[in-house]
Scaffold this motif. Sequence first.
Motif, PDB file in Angstrom:
ATOM      1  N   ALA A  13       0.916  -1.151  -0.041  1.00 19.84           N
ATOM      2  CA  ALA A  13       0.038  -0.063  -0.151  1.00 19.84           C
ATOM      3  C   ALA A  13       0.810   1.230  -0.013  1.00 19.84           C
ATOM      4  CB  ALA A  13      -0.871  -0.003   1.259  1.00 19.84           C
ATOM      5  N   HIS A  14       1.933   1.198   0.781  1.00 19.72           N
ATOM      6  CA  HIS A  14       2.844   2.441   0.781  1.00 19.72           C
ATOM      7  C   HIS A  14       3.528   2.477  -0.598  1.00 19.72           C
ATOM      8  CE1 HIS A  14       2.689   2.435   5.179  1.00 19.72           C
ATOM      9  NE2 HIS A  14       3.257   3.657   5.252  1.00 19.72           N
ATOM     10  N   ASP A  15       3.942   1.446  -1.028  1.00 23.54           N
ATOM     11  CA  ASP A  15       4.512   1.347  -2.440  1.00 23.54           C
ATOM     12  C   ASP A  15       3.689   2.197  -3.333  1.00 23.54           C
ATOM     13  OD1 ASP A  15       6.868   0.204  -1.617  1.00 23.54           O
ATOM     14  OD2 ASP A  15       6.801  -1.654  -2.449  1.00 23.54           O
ATOM     15  N   LYS A  16       2.447   1.684  -3.669  1.00 19.39           N
ATOM     16  CA  LYS A  16       1.402   2.128  -4.620  1.00 19.39           C
ATOM     17  C   LYS A  16       0.996   3.629  -4.285  1.00 19.39           C
ATOM     18  CE  LYS A  16      -3.200   1.652  -6.182  1.00 19.39           C
ATOM     19  NZ  LYS A  16      -4.296   2.087  -5.570  1.00 19.39           N
ATOM     20  N   ALA A  17       1.209   4.104  -3.102  1.00 21.53           N
ATOM     21  CA  ALA A  17       0.718   5.306  -2.622  1.00 21.53           C
ATOM     22  C   ALA A  17       2.028   6.523  -3.201  1.00 21.53           C
ATOM     23  CB  ALA A  17       0.649   5.712  -1.403  1.00 21.53           C
ATOM     24  N   ILE A  18       3.234   5.861  -3.062  1.00 21.56           N
ATOM     25  CA  ILE A  18       4.306   6.564  -3.255  1.00 21.56           C
ATOM     26  C   ILE A  18       4.233   6.771  -4.981  1.00 21.56           C
ATOM     27  CG2 ILE A  18       7.096   6.706  -3.320  1.00 21.56           C
ATOM     28  CD1 ILE A  18       6.863   5.466  -0.375  1.00 21.56           C
ATOM     29  N   ASP A  19       4.243   5.621  -5.417  1.00 19.11           N
ATOM     30  CA  ASP A  19       4.084   5.506  -6.917  1.00 19.11           C
ATOM     31  C   ASP A  19       3.346   6.547  -7.508  1.00 19.11           C
ATOM     32  OD1 ASP A  19       6.132   3.628  -7.155  1.00 19.11           O
ATOM     33  OD2 ASP A  19       4.943   1.798  -7.419  1.00 19.11           O
ATOM     34  N   ASN A  20       1.828   6.360  -7.017  1.00 21.16           N
ATOM     35  CA  ASN A  20       0.838   7.385  -7.806  1.00 21.16           C
ATOM     36  C   ASN A  20       1.228   8.688  -7.087  1.00 21.16           C
ATOM     37  OD1 ASN A  20      -0.344   5.046  -8.561  1.00 21.16           O
ATOM     38  ND2 ASN A  20      -1.654   5.190  -6.809  1.00 21.16           N
ATOM     39  N   ALA A  21       2.045   9.022  -6.027  1.00 17.14           N
ATOM     40  CA  ALA A  21       2.329  10.580  -5.758  1.00 17.14           C
ATOM     41  C   ALA A  21       3.211  10.981  -6.455  1.00 17.14           C
ATOM     42  CB  ALA A  21       2.562  10.429  -4.117  1.00 17.14           C
ATOM     43  N   ILE A  22       4.462  10.209  -7.035  1.00 10.86           N
ATOM     44  CA  ILE A  22       5.465  10.761  -7.562  1.00 10.86           C
ATOM     45  C   ILE A  22       5.432  11.894  -8.648  1.00 10.86           C
ATOM     46  CG2 ILE A  22       7.326  10.147  -9.190  1.00 10.86           C
ATOM     47  CD1 ILE A  22       7.987   9.094  -6.648  1.00 10.86           C
ATOM     48  N   ASP A  23       4.090  11.771  -9.214  1.00 11.93           N
ATOM     49  CA  ASP A  23       4.006  12.942 -10.210  1.00 11.93           C
ATOM     50  C   ASP A  23       3.067  14.060  -9.925  1.00 11.93           C
ATOM     51  OD1 ASP A  23       5.710  11.913 -12.101  1.00 11.93           O
ATOM     52  OD2 ASP A  23       4.004  10.400 -12.894  1.00 11.93           O
ATOM     53  N   THR A  24       2.724  13.974  -8.454  1.00 16.97           N
ATOM     54  CA  THR A  24       2.090  15.201  -7.866  1.00 16.97           C
ATOM     55  C   THR A  24       2.647  16.253  -7.262  1.00 16.97           C
ATOM     56  OG1 THR A  24       1.712  13.762  -5.945  1.00 16.97           O
ATOM     57  CG2 THR A  24       0.042  13.657  -7.619  1.00 16.97           C
ATOM     58  N   PRO A  25       2.339  17.321  -7.333  1.00 16.25           N
ATOM     59  CA  PRO A  25       3.240  18.623  -6.722  1.00 16.25           C
ATOM     60  C   PRO A  25       3.376  18.200  -5.215  1.00 16.25           C
ATOM     61  CG  PRO A  25       1.429  19.432  -8.053  1.00 16.25           C
ATOM     62  CD  PRO A  25       1.057  18.025  -8.284  1.00 16.25           C
ATOM     63  N   GLY A  26       4.479  18.285  -4.667  1.00 18.63           N
ATOM     64  CA  GLY A  26       4.517  18.133  -3.293  1.00 18.63           C
ATOM     65  C   GLY A  26       4.690  16.817  -2.811  1.00 18.63           C
ATOM     66  N   LEU A  27       4.749  15.845  -3.782  1.00 16.77           N
ATOM     67  CA  LEU A  27       4.571  14.257  -3.623  1.00 16.77           C
ATOM     68  C   LEU A  27       3.394  14.022  -2.359  1.00 16.77           C
ATOM     69  CD1 LEU A  27       6.494  11.720  -4.392  1.00 16.77           C
ATOM     70  CD2 LEU A  27       7.401  12.129  -2.256  1.00 16.77           C
ATOM     71  N   VAL A  28       2.386  14.245  -2.943  1.00  9.24           N
ATOM     72  CA  VAL A  28       1.049  14.149  -1.865  1.00  9.24           C
ATOM     73  C   VAL A  28       0.142  13.239  -2.388  1.00  9.24           C
ATOM     74  CG1 VAL A  28      -0.975  15.258  -1.036  1.00  9.24           C
ATOM     75  CG2 VAL A  28       0.952  16.596  -1.346  1.00  9.24           C
ATOM     76  N   ALA A  29      -0.087  12.148  -1.665  1.00 10.49           N
ATOM     77  CA  ALA A  29      -0.893  11.023  -1.890  1.00 10.49           C
ATOM     78  C   ALA A  29      -2.304  11.195  -1.917  1.00 10.49           C
ATOM     79  CB  ALA A  29      -0.679   9.833  -0.881  1.00 10.49           C
ATOM     80  N   SER A  30      -2.975  10.160  -2.950  1.00  8.54           N
ATOM     81  CA  SER A  30      -4.511  10.924  -2.895  1.00  8.54           C
ATOM     82  C   SER A  30      -5.214  10.498  -1.536  1.00  8.54           C
ATOM     83  CB  SER A  30      -5.206  10.115  -4.160  1.00  8.54           C
ATOM     84  OG  SER A  30      -4.858   8.712  -3.980  1.00  8.54           O
ATOM     85  N   LYS A  31      -6.287  10.792  -1.389  1.00  7.25           N
ATOM     86  CA  LYS A  31      -7.142  10.537  -0.305  1.00  7.25           C
ATOM     87  C   LYS A  31      -7.334   8.990  -0.467  1.00  7.25           C
ATOM     88  CE  LYS A  31      -9.724  14.622   0.642  1.00  7.25           C
ATOM     89  NZ  LYS A  31     -11.160  15.364   0.767  1.00  7.25           N
ATOM     90  N   ALA A  32      -7.426   8.177  -1.594  1.00  9.76           N
ATOM     91  CA  ALA A  32      -7.766   6.969  -1.632  1.00  9.76           C
ATOM     92  C   ALA A  32      -6.609   6.021  -1.050  1.00  9.76           C
ATOM     93  CB  ALA A  32      -8.386   6.669  -2.979  1.00  9.76           C
ATOM     94  N   ASP A  33      -5.371   6.599  -1.926  1.00 12.35           N
ATOM     95  CA  ASP A  33      -4.219   5.869  -1.234  1.00 12.35           C
ATOM     96  C   ASP A  33      -3.603   6.188   0.080  1.00 12.35           C
ATOM     97  OD1 ASP A  33      -3.582   4.737  -3.814  1.00 12.35           O
ATOM     98  OD2 ASP A  33      -2.102   6.542  -4.429  1.00 12.35           O
ATOM     99  N   TYR A  34      -4.215   7.282   0.840  1.00 14.57           N
ATOM    100  CA  TYR A  34      -4.004   7.542   2.355  1.00 14.57           C
ATOM    101  C   TYR A  34      -4.725   6.623   3.099  1.00 14.57           C
ATOM    102  CZ  TYR A  34      -3.958  10.052   6.474  1.00 14.57           C
ATOM    103  OH  TYR A  34      -3.783  10.392   8.013  1.00 14.57           O
ATOM    104  N   ALA A  35      -5.869   6.554   2.392  1.00  9.31           N
ATOM    105  CA  ALA A  35      -7.005   5.516   3.208  1.00  9.31           C
ATOM    106  C   ALA A  35      -6.429   4.246   3.125  1.00  9.31           C
ATOM    107  CB  ALA A  35      -8.473   5.797   2.707  1.00  9.31           C
TER     108      ALA A  35
END
Length: 88
Positions: A13-35
Motif C-alpha cells: 500500500a505504501h509502495d502504491k501510494a508513493i508510486d502514484n504520488a511521484i508525479d503530483t506537486p509536493g509528493l502528496v498521496a491521494s485520499k484513496a491511497d492515504y486511506a
Amino acid sequence: SMDLKLVGAAVAAHDKAIDNAIDTPGLVASKADYAAVNDALARMIGSADPAKFKALLTAFPGNADLQMGLFATSITPEAKAAFETFRE
C-alpha cells in the motif's frame, strides 16, 4: 509477532501510494491511497501482540501521542478500532 501477509500488504500500500504520488506537486498521496495505507497499517498493527506493540509505542518519549494522534484521525473503521485497542 505480526502477520507477515499483513506486513506485506502494508508495504504494498505504501509502495502504491508513493508510486502514484511521484508525479503530483509536493509528493502528496491521494485520499484513496492515504486511506488504503491507513487501512493496511491498522490491519497489520491489529495482528500484533498488544503488549509488545504498546511497549514499542511507549519506548520513546512523545511517540505514543504522535502515533495515536495519527491513527485517531484516520477515516477507516479498522484504524479507529486499532487506535481504541492500543489506547487502553
